[in-house]
Write a protein that holds these residues in place. Structure first.
Motif, PDB file in Angstrom:
ATOM      1  N   VAL A   5      -8.401  24.354  28.811  1.00 39.63           N
ATOM      2  CA  VAL A   5      -8.680  23.465  29.941  1.00 39.63           C
ATOM      3  C   VAL A   5      -9.662  22.403  29.459  1.00 39.63           C
ATOM      4  CG1 VAL A   5      -8.310  25.216  31.744  1.00 39.63           C
ATOM      5  CG2 VAL A   5     -10.586  24.926  30.764  1.00 39.63           C
ATOM      6  N   CYS A  38     -14.425  22.831  33.384  1.00 38.86           N
ATOM      7  CA  CYS A  38     -14.474  24.026  34.223  1.00 38.86           C
ATOM      8  C   CYS A  38     -15.725  24.019  35.088  1.00 38.86           C
ATOM      9  CB  CYS A  38     -14.319  25.254  33.319  1.00 38.86           C
ATOM     10  SG  CYS A  38     -15.563  26.497  33.311  1.00 38.86           S
ATOM     11  N   GLN A  90     -15.774  32.941  36.466  1.00 38.19           N
ATOM     12  CA  GLN A  90     -16.489  32.133  35.494  1.00 38.19           C
ATOM     13  C   GLN A  90     -16.269  32.519  34.042  1.00 38.19           C
ATOM     14  OE1 GLN A  90     -20.344  33.398  37.385  1.00 38.19           O
ATOM     15  NE2 GLN A  90     -20.840  33.423  35.215  1.00 38.19           N
ATOM     16  N   CYS A 110     -18.255  26.583  36.920  1.00 35.77           N
ATOM     17  CA  CYS A 110     -18.587  27.997  36.978  1.00 35.77           C
ATOM     18  C   CYS A 110     -20.088  28.172  37.157  1.00 35.77           C
ATOM     19  CB  CYS A 110     -18.097  28.716  35.737  1.00 35.77           C
ATOM     20  SG  CYS A 110     -19.055  28.347  34.279  1.00 35.77           S
ATOM     21  N   ARG A 139     -11.377  29.960  28.567  1.00 36.12           N
ATOM     22  CA  ARG A 139     -10.331  28.938  28.481  1.00 36.12           C
ATOM     23  C   ARG A 139     -10.874  27.637  27.903  1.00 36.12           C
ATOM     24  NH1 ARG A 139      -5.342  29.523  30.925  1.00 36.12           N
ATOM     25  NH2 ARG A 139      -5.113  31.294  32.316  1.00 36.12           N
ATOM     26  N   MET A 140     -12.126  27.307  28.238  1.00 34.70           N
ATOM     27  CA  MET A 140     -12.776  26.145  27.625  1.00 34.70           C
ATOM     28  C   MET A 140     -12.824  26.343  26.114  1.00 34.70           C
ATOM     29  SD  MET A 140     -14.109  23.596  29.482  1.00 34.70           S
ATOM     30  CE  MET A 140     -15.403  22.953  28.409  1.00 34.70           C
ATOM     31  N   ALA A 142     -10.396  24.437  35.196  1.00 33.02           N
ATOM     32  CA  ALA A 142     -10.575  25.773  35.779  1.00 33.02           C
ATOM     33  C   ALA A 142     -11.754  25.736  36.736  1.00 33.02           C
ATOM     34  CB  ALA A 142     -10.831  26.803  34.676  1.00 33.02           C
ATOM     35  N   LEU A 143     -11.615  26.365  37.892  1.00 28.55           N
ATOM     36  CA  LEU A 143     -12.757  26.436  38.800  1.00 28.55           C
ATOM     37  C   LEU A 143     -12.690  27.701  39.631  1.00 28.55           C
ATOM     38  CD1 LEU A 143     -12.357  23.648  41.529  1.00 28.55           C
ATOM     39  CD2 LEU A 143     -10.510  24.700  40.316  1.00 28.55           C
ATOM     40  N   GLY A 160     -12.917  31.277  32.904  1.00 25.43           N
ATOM     41  CA  GLY A 160     -12.948  29.815  32.834  1.00 25.43           C
ATOM     42  C   GLY A 160     -13.584  29.345  31.534  1.00 25.43           C
TER      43      GLY A 160
END
Lengths: 301, 301
Positions: free
Chosen positions: A141, A144, A129, A146, A135-136, A97-98, A132
Motif C-alpha cells: 500500500v 496507511c 494497525q 493506524c 503492508r507498508m 490501508a486504514l 496495515g
C-alpha cells in the motif's frame, strides 16, 4: 526495463474484474489481452492471475500491480509538466490501508473534495494497525492510517489527531442488566462487544476501572455492525463518538459511566518516494484530519 | 474421547485474549493453563496457538475451537434437561459468517432480543458469500448468511428475503458530473464505488442500463465506509436502502435513475446437527428477517 504493455494488461484485468471488460478498456481483442497475460507469466515463470470469476492476482501478481501503481503515480508527476505524454487519461487508484473506524467516520469527509478535484481513485484496505504497517513494509500500500507512530523503513509518519471513543449501550440494555446503576464489577459480567482479537479497547476500559479478569463478549469485525449490535441491545462497547452523534443526541445510546472517554491517536504513514500527489494528499490530510479529530496534545490518556 | 480440560484451556486463552485472563476465568494458575496448552500440542504433534499478543489459534487450533463450540452447543441441549451438569454458566458463542451489508443493516434488529433472552454470544465473521460457504464446508462456522441458496453437505439453507439496493450519489456529485442529467453513458465515465473484487452489483446495474465496458471506481471494503464515501461526493454506488433511509429522507443521497432498485436474495445456511439452540435461532430468524427484508417472491429481478 519491464514490458509495461504486459503489466498494463494485468492491471486492466484485475481493475475491470474480467478479460472482456479489460479488452474493451484497452481497446484490444480479448485474446490479445489473454496473450499478454500468458507472455507475462512465461517471462516470470509463474502465474500472475488466478483464473476465477472475477480473476484475482496471485501474490506475485499483486506485487506487480503495486509496482504498476507506483510507476503510474510517478508518471503523474511528469505528466503535470509534459501533458502530451498522457495516453489514457484513466485516473490513478491509490492503495491505502486504514482502520475500520476511520473509514466509518472522518476519512471520506477529510479526503472527498481532494479526490474529486484531483480525479484520484482510492483502493481502501481495512486492516488493523499491525497488518496495515506490514503492508507498508511489503510495499503493498502507498499509505496507511493506524495507531502506531513508528514509521517503517522508507516511509514517514505524522500525527493526525485522536479518535474519541465512549463506552455505550442502549437504554434497554442498561435497564435489563443494571437496574441499580452501572458499576465496574457489574459491567464485567454482562456481554460486551469486541471488534476482533486485536481490539483491546474494552479490556483497557475495564482495566482502568479496576476490573480484573476476563469478560464475556460478542465478536463483531465491522464498525457499523458494532453500532447496530449495541443499538439492538446485544452488548456494550466502545464506539467512536463521531459515529454515533445522532444516536447519542436521540438517547438511543447512553454512556455507561459519564465522561470517561478513551482517545486513540492516529498516524498517517506514507512512502517517501510516493510522488507529488501523495505528498499533496499528505499535506491536505494533515489539515483536514485536524478538523475531524481531537488535536494531538489534547487527547486523553 | 478428547481431553476437554485441554481444549477448554485453549478456548479460554483465545476467548480471553491471553493466558493471564484465561487463568483467571478458569480459576487456575497461569502456568497450569500454559501446561495444558503444551500437553495438547504434544499430543497432536503441532502447535495450536501462535504466541502473539493476543494469542491466535493456528489452523488446527481453529478446528479444535470449532469442535469445542459444537460440543458446547450440544451440551447446552442436555443442560436444559439436566441443569446440574452446568459448571461454568459462561454463555455460548456461536460463530456465524455473514455479508457486511446484512451486518450493517437488519441483522442486529432481527437477532438482538433472541440473543439477550438466550444469553447467546455471537462471533461474527464478515465474509463474502463464497468464503462464507467455504467456512461452512470446513465446519468453521455454525451458520452463514449469503446470496447463494445451495447448501453445503450436512447443512440446510432457507430463503430469508431480499435486500433492496439503490444506486445513489450525493447532490453535489450529481451537480458536478451530470449538469445535464444522469444518462447511462455518462454514468460509466464518472467514479463509482465497488465493495471489492467480488462485488459485481455496480457492473450489473450498468449492464442492465445497456452500458458496455468497464468503469472507473474506488474500492472500499466497508459498508459504512461505502456510504461515507458516497456522502463525501467521491463516487456513486449501490447501497442497501435500509442503511440510508435517513440520508434519503434528508436528500443527502439521491437515486441516480428513479425507481431502479436491485434486490439481492439472502439465504440462511446452518448445520443440520447444530443443536437445539441453532434450530430455535433458525426458526426465529425466519420470522424476524421477514420483517426486515423484501419477502421472497416479491423481489425485483
Amino acid at each position: 526495463m519491464f514490458d509495461y504493455k504486459l503489466l498494463a494488461a494485468l492491471a486492466a484485468v484485475v481493475e475491470q474484474a474480467g478479460f472482456e471488460r479489460a479488452a474493451q478498456v484497452l481497446g484490444l481483442s480479448q485474446s490479445a489481452v489473454s496473450q499478454r497475460i500468458k507472455l507475462l507469466e512465461a517471462r516470470i515463470g509463474q502465474p500472475v492471475l488466478v483464473r476465477a470469476t472475477p480473476p484475482a492476482p496471485t501474490e506475485i501478481g499483486r506485487r506487480l500491480l503495486n509496482h504498476v501503481q507506483q510507476v503510474r503515480l510517478l508518471e503523474r508527476d511528469v505528466q503535470a509538466q509534459v501533458p502530451a505524454l498522457d495516453e489514457g487519461g484513466v485516473p490513478e487508484r491509490l492503495r491505502i490501508a486504514l482502520n475500520a473506524d476511520s473509514l466509518a467516520t472522518w476519512w471520506a469527509t477529510a479526503v472527498g473534495e481532494f479526490c474529486a478535484r484531483n480525479r484520484l481513485l482510492l483502493e481502501l484496505l481495512v486492516e488493523d494497525q499491525d497488518v496495515g504497517l506490514k503492508r507498508m513494509r511489503a510495499g503493498d500500500v502507498a499509505a496507511c492510517v493506524c495507531a502506531t507512530d513508528r514509521p517503517v523503513a522508507g516511509a514517514r509518519s505524522q500525527a493526525l489527531g485522536a479518535m474519541r471513543y465512549r463506552a455505550l449501550a442502549s437504554p434497554a440494555f442498561i435497564a435489563r442488566h443494571f437496574p441499580r446503576g452501572v458499576t465496574p464489577a457489574a459491567l464485567a459480567r454482562v456481554p460486551g462487544i469486541v471488534f476482533g482479537p486485536d481490539d483491546l479497547l474494552q479490556h483497557r476500559y475495564l482495566a482502568e476501572l479496576g476490573v480484573e479478569g476476563g469478560f464475556v463478549h460478542h465478536l463483531c469485525p465491522s464498525s457499523e455492525g458494532f453500532v447496530r449490535l449495541t443499538l439492538g441491545g446485544l452488548g456494550w462497547g466502545l464506539m467512536p463518538e463521531q459515529q454515533v452523534l445522532n444516536e447519542l443526541a436521540r438517547g438511543e445510546l447512553v454512556e455507561l459511566i459519564a465522561e470517561r472517554p478513551v482517545d486513540v491517536p492516529l498516524y498517517w504513514h506514507h512512502w517517501r518516494n510516493g510522488g507529488e500527489l501523495l505528498e499533496r494528499l499528505t499535506g491536505h490530510l494533515r489539515k483536514a484530519a485536524g478538523e475531524c479529530l481531537v488535536p494531538p496534545g489534547q487527547a486523553v490518556g
